[in-house]
Design an enzyme around this catalytic site. Structure first.
Site, mmCIF file in Angstrom:
data_model
loop_
_atom_site.group_PDB
_atom_site.id
_atom_site.type_symbol
_atom_site.label_atom_id
_atom_site.label_comp_id
_atom_site.label_asym_id
_atom_site.label_seq_id
_atom_site.Cartn_x
_atom_site.Cartn_y
_atom_site.Cartn_z
ATOM 1 N NE ARG A 29 -1.099 2.443 2.951
ATOM 2 C CZ ARG A 29 -0.529 3.529 3.451
ATOM 3 N NH1 ARG A 29 -0.451 4.652 2.741
ATOM 4 N NH2 ARG A 29 0.013 3.517 4.671
ATOM 5 C CB CYS A 251 2.654 10.355 1.536
ATOM 6 S SG CYS A 251 0.982 11.011 1.377
ATOM 7 C CG ASN A 260 6.748 3.132 4.633
ATOM 8 O OD1 ASN A 260 6.392 3.204 3.463
ATOM 9 N ND2 ASN A 260 6.003 3.531 5.637
HETATM 10 P P1 HMG Z 1 -13.023 14.569 -2.565
HETATM 11 O O1 HMG Z 1 -12.697 14.893 -3.975
HETATM 12 O O2 HMG Z 1 -13.171 15.709 -1.586
HETATM 13 O O3 HMG Z 1 -14.307 13.628 -2.489
HETATM 14 O O4 HMG Z 1 -11.881 13.595 -2.033
HETATM 15 P P2 HMG Z 1 -15.847 13.979 -2.434
HETATM 16 O O5 HMG Z 1 -16.399 13.375 -1.185
HETATM 17 O O6 HMG Z 1 -16.053 15.446 -2.681
HETATM 18 O O7 HMG Z 1 -16.421 13.159 -3.681
HETATM 19 C C1 HMG Z 1 -16.088 13.531 -5.034
HETATM 20 C C2 HMG Z 1 -16.322 12.316 -5.930
HETATM 21 O O8 HMG Z 1 -15.392 11.291 -5.565
HETATM 22 C C3 HMG Z 1 -17.722 11.699 -5.814
HETATM 23 O O9 HMG Z 1 -18.052 11.159 -7.076
HETATM 24 C C4 HMG Z 1 -17.505 10.560 -4.862
HETATM 25 O O10 HMG Z 1 -18.429 9.488 -5.005
HETATM 26 C C5 HMG Z 1 -16.108 10.094 -5.254
HETATM 27 P P3 HMG Z 1 -19.109 11.921 -8.033
HETATM 28 O O11 HMG Z 1 -20.363 11.997 -7.186
HETATM 29 O O12 HMG Z 1 -18.490 13.248 -8.297
HETATM 30 O O13 HMG Z 1 -19.171 10.984 -9.199
HETATM 31 N N1 HMG Z 1 -15.419 9.422 -4.130
HETATM 32 C C6 HMG Z 1 -14.855 8.207 -4.181
HETATM 33 N N2 HMG Z 1 -14.733 7.307 -5.179
HETATM 34 C C7 HMG Z 1 -14.131 6.146 -4.864
HETATM 35 N N3 HMG Z 1 -13.650 5.845 -3.645
HETATM 36 C C8 HMG Z 1 -13.747 6.727 -2.634
HETATM 37 C C9 HMG Z 1 -14.373 7.968 -2.901
HETATM 38 N N4 HMG Z 1 -14.632 9.037 -2.124
HETATM 39 C C10 HMG Z 1 -15.284 9.915 -2.889
HETATM 40 N N5 HMG Z 1 -13.269 6.412 -1.414
HETATM 41 C C11 HMG Z 1 -11.060 11.879 -0.574
HETATM 42 C C12 HMG Z 1 -11.855 13.175 -0.679
HETATM 43 C C13 HMG Z 1 -10.825 11.609 0.901
HETATM 44 C C14 HMG Z 1 -11.856 10.767 -1.195
HETATM 45 C C15 HMG Z 1 -9.720 12.073 -1.329
HETATM 46 O O14 HMG Z 1 -9.061 13.188 -0.812
HETATM 47 C C16 HMG Z 1 -8.815 10.860 -1.241
HETATM 48 O O15 HMG Z 1 -9.091 9.831 -1.823
HETATM 49 N N6 HMG Z 1 -7.668 10.996 -0.518
HETATM 50 C C17 HMG Z 1 -6.774 9.887 -0.311
HETATM 51 C C18 HMG Z 1 -5.336 10.336 -0.418
HETATM 52 C C19 HMG Z 1 -4.428 9.165 -0.110
HETATM 53 O O16 HMG Z 1 -4.770 8.024 -0.320
HETATM 54 N N7 HMG Z 1 -3.196 9.481 0.407
HETATM 55 C C20 HMG Z 1 -2.249 8.488 0.740
HETATM 56 C C21 HMG Z 1 -2.619 7.673 1.954
HETATM 57 S S1 HMG Z 1 -2.247 8.492 3.491
HETATM 58 C C22 HMG Z 1 -0.577 8.122 3.783
HETATM 59 O O17 HMG Z 1 0.094 7.640 2.926
HETATM 60 C C23 HMG Z 1 -0.012 8.369 5.155
HETATM 61 C C24 HMG Z 1 0.179 7.064 5.949
HETATM 62 O O18 HMG Z 1 1.065 6.186 5.279
HETATM 63 C C25 HMG Z 1 0.743 7.383 7.336
HETATM 64 C C26 HMG Z 1 1.990 8.303 7.316
HETATM 65 O O19 HMG Z 1 2.940 8.038 6.576
HETATM 66 O O20 HMG Z 1 1.949 9.266 8.099
HETATM 67 C C27 HMG Z 1 -1.140 6.329 6.166
HETATM 68 MG MG MG Z 2 3.246 6.338 5.307
#
Ligand code: HMG
Ligand code: MG
Length: 309
Positions: A29, A251, A260
């Site tokens: 992931r 990220c 990582n």
């Molecule tokens: P948004 O654009 O604000 O979403 O994104 P929304 O709620 O306004 O929805 C817009 C459209 O997206 C809608 O579709 C929703 O249905 C669709 P429409 O009605 O326009 O056709 N939608 C989705 N589709 C599929 N799957 C979903 C989903 N949600 C909404 N889940 C959102 C907000 C949170 C979804 C977006 O910002 C996002 O996906 N962010 C994820 C970013 C990410 O994955 N970052 C990496 C992981 S975090 C990390 O790596 C840190 C970690 O490792 C720890 C560390 O290192 O500290 C964990």
């Molecule tokens: Mg991370």
């Protein structure tokens, strides 16, 4: 090639260390979400299969996030459908919101992780949310997931330093983390997303939480501190450590985040400290060398390179 055959030191009695560490493997992931190319789902499945074969028992498999935000993991449904689940291995997935939880439930997952930010700027960049609003997004997700019988982990990112806001206040991190635990997360993983923390900060933050029983640590290795920080966390009472095979990772919404802590580096440390980990280091190194071949670049892990031969 087993751990003994590569000349690892004999186990020594541990002092101030947990007898066993649970390794939470995030390579499939956190590792693959940051690759510039999209890795074919068949390769991801073989990667997960090999990781389970090397003895890892928690394999974070993918994310049900918006596919436009993280195209590298847009195949989450296909991946879950093709997964050859090993006995005794759990396959948690990241879920940000209601839509993500629906997708995860349809795919039959039994363990999810939500991921909040300790800072305002990263909440906006990573979740398109404010710091305050993210809790309103996650609370119902955790509640519904628990009602459906799922286990839920909470991640908290930018716990030590943030590329836009600098050093992050310890009290702010503790308050945000405790909120996630109060929602019903069974574990809280403290993320050094951009790999800037040093050992004193780690000890201070863990001590500020008081109860360490639900804590895990998640160190990126940008400044080469991840292993030292891990030992500080273990000595402060943490016994779950996140890492990625071969040191893959980063990220996409925090450019200064590199890979990582490498699982191989962690295993080498644990072996030397006499802490149980359950991993066959030789098989893991073979897996990371194979994955590096798939990605077309060498692993950044020192231990992988030392043992790869
Ligand atoms: P948004 O654009 O604000 O979403 O994104 P929304 O709620 O306004 O929805 C817009 C459209 O997206 C809608 O579709 C929703 O249905 C669709 P429409 O009605 O326009 O056709 N939608 C989705 N589709 C599929 N799957 C979903 C989903 N949600 C909404 N889940 C959102 C907000 C949170 C979804 C977006 O910002 C996002 O996906 N962010 C994820 C970013 C990410 O994955 N970052 C990496 C992981 S975090 C990390 O790596 C840190 C970690 O490792 C720890 C560390 O290192 O500290 C964990
Ligand atoms: Mg991370």
């Amino acid at each position: 090639m087993g751990a003994r055959e590569v000349g690892l030191p004999e186990r020594v009695p541990a002092g101030g260390l947990p007898p066993r560490v649970e390794i939470w493997e995030v390579g499939a992931r956190d590792g693959l979400q940051n690759e510039s190319s999209v890795v074919p789902v068949e390769v991801k499945l073989e990667f997960l299969d090999r990781l389970a074969g090397a003895g890892l028992t928690t394999l974070e498999a993918t994310s049900f996030v918006h596919p436009k935000w993280v195209p590298q993991l847009a195949d989450a449904e296909q991946l879950l459908a093709g997964l050859d689940r090993h006995d005794g291995v759990r396959y948690p997935v990241l879920v940000p919101n209601d839509r993500g939880l629906n997708r995860a439930l349809e795919a039959g997952v039994d363990h999810i992780a939500i991921f909040a930010s300790a800072t305002e700027t990263f909440a906006q960049r990573n979740l398109n949310s404010t710091f305050d609003d993210q809790f309103g997004m996650f609370e119902p997700v955790v509640a519904r997931a628990r009602k459906e019988g799922l286990e839920v982990r909470g991640y908290l990112s930018m716990c030590f330093g943030d590329p836009w806001e600098g050093v992050v206040d310890v009290e702010q991190v503790v308050r945000a983390g405790k909120r996630l635990l109060d929602f019903g997360c069974s574990q809280l993983s403290l993320g050094d997303t951009i790999g800037v923390a040093t050992t004193n900060q780690v000890t201070r933050l863990i001590e500020a939480f008081g109860d360490t029983s639900a804590l895990a640590v998640h160190f990126h290795d940008t400044y080469g501190q991840a292993l030292a920080n891990t030992e500080a966390a273990l000595r402060a009472g943490v016994s779950t450590v996140d890492s990625s095979a071969g040191g893959l990772g980063g990220c996409p919404y925090a450019e200064s985040a590199t890979g990582n802590l490498a699982t191989e580096d962690l295993v080498w440390l644990l072996e030397g400290l006499g802490v149980e980990h359950g991993v066959d280091l030789g098989k893991l190194v073979e897996t990371s060398v194979w994955m590096a071949g798939q990605l077309g670049r060498p692993s950044p892990s020192r231990v992988v390179n030392a043992l790869a031969g």
